[in-house]
Write a protein that holds these residues in place. Structure first.
Motif, PDB file in Angstrom:
ATOM      1  N   ASP A 178      63.054 -60.148  22.823  1.00 18.83           N
ATOM      2  CA  ASP A 178      62.617 -60.728  24.222  1.00 18.83           C
ATOM      3  C   ASP A 178      62.468 -60.799  25.323  1.00 18.83           C
ATOM      4  O   ASP A 178      62.648 -61.046  26.888  1.00 18.83           O
ATOM      5  N   ASP A 179      62.470 -59.216  25.744  1.00 13.62           N
ATOM      6  CA  ASP A 179      62.980 -58.885  27.251  1.00 13.62           C
ATOM      7  C   ASP A 179      61.921 -57.295  26.727  1.00 13.62           C
ATOM      8  O   ASP A 179      62.386 -56.508  25.858  1.00 13.62           O
ATOM      9  N   ALA A 180      61.449 -58.277  27.464  1.00 14.12           N
ATOM     10  CA  ALA A 180      60.097 -57.058  27.439  1.00 14.12           C
ATOM     11  C   ALA A 180      60.709 -55.035  27.938  1.00 14.12           C
ATOM     12  O   ALA A 180      60.061 -54.138  27.463  1.00 14.12           O
ATOM     13  N   TYR A 181      61.343 -55.443  28.854  1.00  9.73           N
ATOM     14  CA  TYR A 181      62.039 -53.347  28.970  1.00  9.73           C
ATOM     15  C   TYR A 181      62.698 -52.752  28.337  1.00  9.73           C
ATOM     16  O   TYR A 181      61.956 -51.819  27.170  1.00  9.73           O
ATOM     17  N   ILE A 182      63.259 -53.750  27.203  1.00  8.98           N
ATOM     18  CA  ILE A 182      63.984 -53.172  25.834  1.00  8.98           C
ATOM     19  C   ILE A 182      63.207 -52.967  24.486  1.00  8.98           C
ATOM     20  O   ILE A 182      62.566 -52.184  24.666  1.00  8.98           O
ATOM     21  N   ARG A 183      62.202 -53.906  24.380  1.00 10.76           N
ATOM     22  CA  ARG A 183      61.058 -53.753  23.089  1.00 10.76           C
ATOM     23  C   ARG A 183      60.273 -52.417  24.057  1.00 10.76           C
ATOM     24  O   ARG A 183      59.340 -51.291  23.107  1.00 10.76           O
ATOM     25  N   ARG A 184      59.613 -51.737  25.572  1.00  5.32           N
ATOM     26  CA  ARG A 184      59.251 -51.073  25.266  1.00  5.32           C
ATOM     27  C   ARG A 184      59.826 -50.255  25.457  1.00  5.32           C
ATOM     28  O   ARG A 184      59.488 -48.385  25.276  1.00  5.32           O
ATOM     29  N   ARG A 185      61.101 -49.763  25.763  1.00  3.41           N
ATOM     30  CA  ARG A 185      62.377 -48.629  25.442  1.00  3.41           C
ATOM     31  C   ARG A 185      61.980 -48.250  23.690  1.00  3.41           C
ATOM     32  O   ARG A 185      61.925 -47.238  23.646  1.00  3.41           O
TER      33      ARG A 185
END
Length: 282
Positions: free
Chosen positions: A89-96
């Motif tokens: 549920d971390d948008a930045y990690i998901r994008r990476r």
């Protein structure tokens, strides 16, 4: 009692106990996991190379030990963060992660470079996209009408005669009035020329004879005496003329297609449920 409860040391101790319990709880579920952290010789060489690029020298033994310790800490922090679910549920990690997956998929397209036959076929299918517009190489001498007044026509005639005598040997930087634009142009597209001098300027130049000073030609700045050195008519190019551009566009198209096919294939594994205010779409 109130003073004790407000003691920062007590807060620190409580937080430490809480973290210990959390790590114990999540760690107990992974007792069978590999708790060995390996730093290979390849890892050490990579650390040395990175240090050398930054500092322009090899690291000392103490510095290298520090780099290795930092890599171990980094690996420990990563494993424990994942164990705690901090990657969820971390948008930045998901994008990476999405970016890394897509790059991994797209690397397939660069493993085998396109053949000449594939490049020719792509160029043939996209002729209009690679069509070469007219290009012109020219010299010009600028005349600002405001600086010449009633002598403008006489000054133009006198200057044109002098330039005509010297032909291509005339240095346009030694004549006329000051202007911020270059006086000498290598082959430039009609669009580039018109953006700098105004619509229709390149068309006037295209109608001129090469190798001779002519004019004046009006631009958005004033008047110009022009010597057109070279013309290249608009044409559909051969592969050798635009090979780099064709290969770049073909590889980009391939990456997009591979990405789409991958998602289409993976989509079949999932059941998609979209909840809306006015109902649910499966």
């Amino acid at each position: 009692m109130k003073k004790i409860l407000n003691d920062p040391l007590l807060h620190f101790f409580a937080i430490g106990c809480l973290l210990f319990l959390v790590f114990e709880y999540f760690g107990s579920a992974g007792e069978d996991e590999d708790l060995t952290i390996r730093v290979s010789s390849g890892d050490i060489k990579a650390l040395e190379a990175s240090f050398s690029r930054t500092w322009q020298r090899q690291p000392s033994r103490e510095e290298l030990d520090g780099l290795i310790d930092e890599k171990v800490r980094d690996e420990i922090a990563y494993r424990e963060a994942v164990a705690l679910g901090l990657d969820r549920d971390d948008a930045y990690i998901r994008r990476r992660l999405r970016m890394k997956m897509e790059l991994l998929v797209e690397d397939i397209t660069t493993a085998v470079p396109p053949t000449d036959e594939e490049l020719k076929a792509y160029l043939e299918e996209n002729r209009q996209a690679f069509r070469q517009e007219m290009r012109l190489a020219f010299n010009h001498v600028y005349l600002n009408p405001d600086q010449h007044g009633t002598t403008l026509d006489t000054d133009i005639q006198r200057l044109l005669e002098e330039l005509d005598r010297k032909g291509e040997q005339a240095d346009p930087r030694m004549y006329g009035d000051a202007i911020m634009l270059p006086r000498i142009y290598s082959l430039s597209s009609a669009n580039v020329i018109d953006r700098q001098y105004g619509a229709g300027f390149s068309k006037e130049l295209a109608g001129m004879e090469t190798g001779r000073w002519q004019g004046p030609v009006r631009s958005s700045y004033g008047l110009h005496l022009v010597l057109v050195r070279q013309k290249k008519e608009a044409h559909a190019p051969e592969l050798k003329e635009v090979r780099a551009a064709v290969e770049r566009e073909l590889m980009s198209a391939r990456r997009q297609e591979v990405r789409k096919q991958t998602y289409d294939t993976l989509l079949d594994k999932y059941s998609i449920v979209v909840s809306r205010d006015n109902g649910v779409r499966d």
